[in-house]
Design an enzyme around this catalytic site. Structure first.
Site: not given
Ligand SMILES: Cc1cc2nc3c(=O)[nH]c(=O)nc-3n(C[C@H](O)[C@H](O)[C@H](O)COP(=O)(O)O)c2cc1C
Length: 177
Positions: A41, A107
């Protein structure tokens, strides 16, 4: 219990508050997206998030995105081929309950395989609709499954003329601008 989710969301054409257009610098997140989830992301800067948060709730959104890399390394074939391309995207806005983040983040997962990171680049996004609220999960696998479903929902939802047309919006840079 298995819950089924719709594979397409939103009305036949985007309605207020959409389209929401934002741009900002790609900043470093926690780096878990690529490593733990296999779903990289691009995190938007705080300024870009501020513009967005007045209008909308936390949750998962879909739309189009473009990366404009100022430090474009012109010898890099991948950069050159991808210049001005607009890609489908899914965006998570909120607190990532699974990871219990203490800071809100936006993100963007661009639905394309890039060969490198683009920290510092400018990211332009047109948000066209809402997919679902953020959730906590009992396993990493369940989170990954749901994100993959979000990607399918985004692709299906964008594949309608009135959503597809935003790919060519003047907000995105083109070789003509
Ligand atoms: C399409 C999409 C849906 C997501 N849905 C959730 C969710 O429902 N719950 C959650 O805790 N994180 C969700 N995330 C976030 C991910 O946990 C997050 O992208 C991951 O922690 C990576 O973050 P970082 O790049 O800051 O480490 C989602 C991310 C994306 C791209």
């Amino acid at each position: 219990m298995t819950t089924t989710r719709p594979l397409i969301v939103g009305p036949e054409e985007p309605i207020s508050p959409y389209p929401i257009k934002l741009k900002g610098e790609v900043v470093q997140g926690f780096g878990r997206g690529s490593k733990e989830l296999g779903i990289p992301t691009a995190n938007l800067s705080e300024d870009a998030i501020k513009t967005l948060c007045h209008d909308v709730n936390t949750g998962i959104y879909f739309g189009w995105a473009q990366i404009n890399n100022n430090n474009n390394d012109n010898d890099n074939k991948d950069n050159k081929d991808n210049e001005y391309r607009v890609y489908p995207m899914v965006m998570s806005l909120g607190w990532n309950p699974y990871y219990k983040n203490e800071k809100r983040s936006a993100e963007v997962h661009i639905i394309h395989k890039f060969s490198e990171d683009f920290y510092g680049a400018e990211l332009r996004v047109i948000v066209l609709g809402y997919v679902r609220p953020e959730k906590d999960y009992s396993s990493l696998d369940a989170l990954i499954k749901d994100i993959n479903l979000d990607i399918s929902v985004a692709l299906n939802s964008l594949d309608r003329t009135s959503y597809n047309t935003y790919k060519d919006d003047d907000f995105f840079l083109s070789d003509k601008s």
